[in-house]
Design a protein around this motif. Structure first.
Motif, mmCIF file in Angstrom:
data_model
loop_
_atom_site.group_PDB
_atom_site.id
_atom_site.type_symbol
_atom_site.label_atom_id
_atom_site.label_comp_id
_atom_site.label_asym_id
_atom_site.label_seq_id
_atom_site.Cartn_x
_atom_site.Cartn_y
_atom_site.Cartn_z
ATOM 1 N N GLU A 145 44.963 48.730 48.811
ATOM 2 C CA GLU A 145 43.696 49.384 49.180
ATOM 3 C C GLU A 145 43.399 49.225 50.677
ATOM 4 O O GLU A 145 42.316 48.790 51.064
ATOM 5 N N ARG B 222 47.288 33.932 33.706
ATOM 6 C CA ARG B 222 46.404 33.117 34.543
ATOM 7 C C ARG B 222 45.185 32.773 33.706
ATOM 8 O O ARG B 222 44.638 33.660 33.028
ATOM 9 N N ASP B 223 44.752 31.507 33.768
ATOM 10 C CA ASP B 223 43.615 31.054 32.939
ATOM 11 C C ASP B 223 43.805 31.431 31.469
ATOM 12 O O ASP B 223 42.896 31.964 30.835
ATOM 13 N N ILE C 229 47.567 38.753 32.427
ATOM 14 C CA ILE C 229 46.982 39.748 33.338
ATOM 15 C C ILE C 229 47.995 40.807 33.769
ATOM 16 O O ILE C 229 47.622 41.822 34.334
ATOM 17 N N PRO D 270 41.762 51.134 36.750
ATOM 18 C CA PRO D 270 40.392 50.629 36.899
ATOM 19 C C PRO D 270 40.337 49.240 37.560
ATOM 20 O O PRO D 270 41.368 48.566 37.657
ATOM 21 N N ASN D 271 39.165 48.809 37.972
ATOM 22 C CA ASN D 271 38.988 47.465 38.539
ATOM 23 C C ASN D 271 39.485 46.420 37.542
ATOM 24 O O ASN D 271 39.205 46.516 36.355
ATOM 25 N N GLY D 272 40.211 45.456 38.058
ATOM 26 C CA GLY D 272 40.678 44.366 37.205
ATOM 27 C C GLY D 272 41.858 44.731 36.319
ATOM 28 O O GLY D 272 42.257 43.965 35.444
ATOM 29 N N ALA D 273 42.466 45.899 36.552
ATOM 30 C CA ALA D 273 43.569 46.359 35.697
ATOM 31 C C ALA D 273 44.852 45.574 35.938
ATOM 32 O O ALA D 273 45.721 45.503 35.066
ATOM 33 N N GLY D 274 44.976 44.999 37.129
ATOM 34 C CA GLY D 274 46.193 44.264 37.448
ATOM 35 C C GLY D 274 46.991 44.898 38.581
ATOM 36 O O GLY D 274 48.149 44.544 38.811
ATOM 37 N N LYS D 275 46.366 45.799 39.331
ATOM 38 C CA LYS D 275 47.062 46.494 40.426
ATOM 39 C C LYS D 275 47.534 45.503 41.495
ATOM 40 O O LYS D 275 48.690 45.526 41.902
ATOM 41 N N SER D 276 46.606 44.635 41.939
ATOM 42 C CA SER D 276 46.982 43.676 42.985
ATOM 43 C C SER D 276 48.002 42.671 42.461
ATOM 44 O O SER D 276 48.901 42.251 43.203
ATOM 45 N N THR D 277 47.875 42.309 41.196
ATOM 46 C CA THR D 277 48.832 41.362 40.617
ATOM 47 C C THR D 277 50.225 41.993 40.576
ATOM 48 O O THR D 277 51.222 41.340 40.906
ATOM 49 N N LYS E 12 45.118 33.848 30.172
ATOM 50 C CA LYS E 12 44.992 35.274 29.886
ATOM 51 C C LYS E 12 46.198 36.011 30.479
ATOM 52 O O LYS E 12 46.602 35.734 31.603
HETATM 53 N N1 LIG Z 1 44.641 33.583 39.928
HETATM 54 C C1 LIG Z 1 43.959 34.129 38.929
HETATM 55 N N2 LIG Z 1 43.375 33.387 37.977
HETATM 56 C C2 LIG Z 1 42.683 33.924 36.971
HETATM 57 N N3 LIG Z 1 42.536 35.260 36.801
HETATM 58 C C3 LIG Z 1 43.088 36.059 37.702
HETATM 59 C C4 LIG Z 1 43.821 35.559 38.822
HETATM 60 N N4 LIG Z 1 44.250 36.598 39.544
HETATM 61 C C5 LIG Z 1 43.803 37.694 38.930
HETATM 62 N N5 LIG Z 1 43.105 37.383 37.833
HETATM 63 C C6 LIG Z 1 42.464 38.336 36.893
HETATM 64 O O1 LIG Z 1 43.463 39.264 36.490
HETATM 65 C C7 LIG Z 1 42.916 40.567 36.356
HETATM 66 C C8 LIG Z 1 43.673 41.519 37.248
HETATM 67 O O2 LIG Z 1 43.414 41.209 38.606
HETATM 68 P P1 LIG Z 1 43.903 42.119 39.821
HETATM 69 O O3 LIG Z 1 43.329 41.534 41.035
HETATM 70 O O4 LIG Z 1 45.371 42.267 39.737
HETATM 71 O O5 LIG Z 1 43.208 43.511 39.462
HETATM 72 P P2 LIG Z 1 43.048 44.827 40.351
HETATM 73 O O6 LIG Z 1 43.497 45.962 39.492
HETATM 74 O O7 LIG Z 1 43.727 44.641 41.644
HETATM 75 O O8 LIG Z 1 41.474 44.905 40.530
HETATM 76 P P3 LIG Z 1 40.598 45.546 41.740
HETATM 77 O O9 LIG Z 1 40.606 47.021 41.497
HETATM 78 O O10 LIG Z 1 39.243 44.973 41.532
HETATM 79 O O11 LIG Z 1 41.229 45.148 43.025
HETATM 80 C C9 LIG Z 1 41.429 40.441 36.702
HETATM 81 O O12 LIG Z 1 40.717 40.312 35.505
HETATM 82 C C10 LIG Z 1 41.363 39.162 37.526
HETATM 83 O O13 LIG Z 1 40.126 38.518 37.395
#
Ligand SMILES: Nc1ncnc2c1ncn2[C@@H]1O[C@H](COP(=O)(O)OP(=O)(O)OP(=O)(O)O)[C@@H](O)[C@H]1O
Ligand SMILES: [Mg+2]
Length: 245
Positions: free
Chosen positions: A158, A11-12, A16, A35-42, A14
């Motif tokens: 979460e 995405r963008d 992820i 950690p935050n932003g690790a990619g858990k939700s993805t 990068k």
């Molecule tokens: N649609 C998108 N476009 C650009 N970047 C994205 C997109 N979706 C997620 N990201 C980026 O991908 C990375 C992982 O995002 P994700 O939401 O999976 O993390 P997370 O582990 O769930 O974080 P959190 O603990 O904050 O919920 C982050 O840096 C986020 O900014």
């Protein structure tokens, strides 16, 4: 029952998420931390077929997921997010909603809604509107809405993070009890290790889009896992001044 093979999500420009091979066995319950932003939700959304990977394949019960069959597979899953995402109608209608799309008749819808409202201890809220529910009550509605679909796999991102400590514990206990009866697969994203033992001992650690550990929580807590991300994740818990009673 679910498998990710050579998955890359960009995405963008990068990367992820990058998962070479991740298998969720029949009946498996997996907690996902990182950690935050690790990619858990993805990772969760990719498994739940809500995020289309840039490359790679997802298999549901051995069948490759395609644009054509993905909706049919999604109807065998349910997702609960941190924000309850409820509609401005009664609790009953909110819980019944997903069944309309699945062609379940009115009598069966009513039976199932009342059954799950009761199991999540919110039968008395049946005719209330979500706007005036507490956070804990609203999340109970979200859980009932997921279970009423009798899904083969439930994804939780979460779900209790916004709730106070005692409400969180009550919900974790009730969720654990309901899961014991259904045998559904679950994928449970949390940032709090303390929540995991209520639901499972099986955990995946993700960092910078890569699964760096998958295995028992006990070995992780015992310090047996020599992975830097894992050690970093454990540090705040070791330093924490939380009282254990
Ligand atoms: N649609 C998108 N476009 C650009 N970047 C994205 C997109 N979706 C997620 N990201 C980026 O991908 C990375 C992982 O995002 P994700 O939401 O999976 O993390 P997370 O582990 O769930 O974080 P959190 O603990 O904050 O919920 C982050 O840096 C986020 O900014
Ligand atoms: Mg997230």
């Amino acid at each position: 029952m679910l498998r990710l093979k050579d998955i890359v999500v960009v995405r963008d420009k990068k990367t992820i998420l990058q998962v070479n091979d991740l298998h969720l066995a029949e009946g498996e319950r997996l907690a996902v931390i990182g950690p935050n932003g690790a990619g858990k939700s993805t990772l969760l959304k990719t498994l739940a077929l809500l995020e289309i990977p840039t490359t790679g394949e997802v298999f549901f019960r051995g069948e490759k997921v395609t644009g054509k069959n993905s909706l049919a597979f999604r109807r065998r899953m349910a997702v609960v997010f941190q924000e309850p995402l409820l509609l401005n109608t009664t609790v009953f209608n909110n819980v019944a909603q997903g069944m309309h799309f699945r062609g379940i008749d009115a009598a069966e819808r009513k039976r199932r809604v009342d059954y799950w409202l009761d199991r999540f201890k919110i039968l008395a809220l049946r005719n209330r509107k979500p706007l005036n529910l507490s956070g804990g009550e609203a999340q109970r509605v979200s859980l009932a809405r997921a279970f009423v679909l009798e899904p083969e796999v439930i994804f939780l991102d979460e779900p209790f993070s916004a709730l106070d400590f005692s409400t969180r514990l009550e919900l974790l206990e009730d969720l654990g009890l309901q899961l014991a009866d259904t045998g559904a697969n679950i994928v449970f994203v949390t940032h709090d290790l303390n929540e995991i033992p209520y639901l499972t001992d099986n955990v995946a650690v993700i960092d910078e889009g890569v699964v760096v550990y998958k295995g028992g929580l006990k070995s992780l807590l015992a310090g047996e896992v020599k992975v830097l991300t894992v050690q970093r994740l454990l540090q705040p818990f070791k330093k924490s001044r939380l009282l254990s009673v």
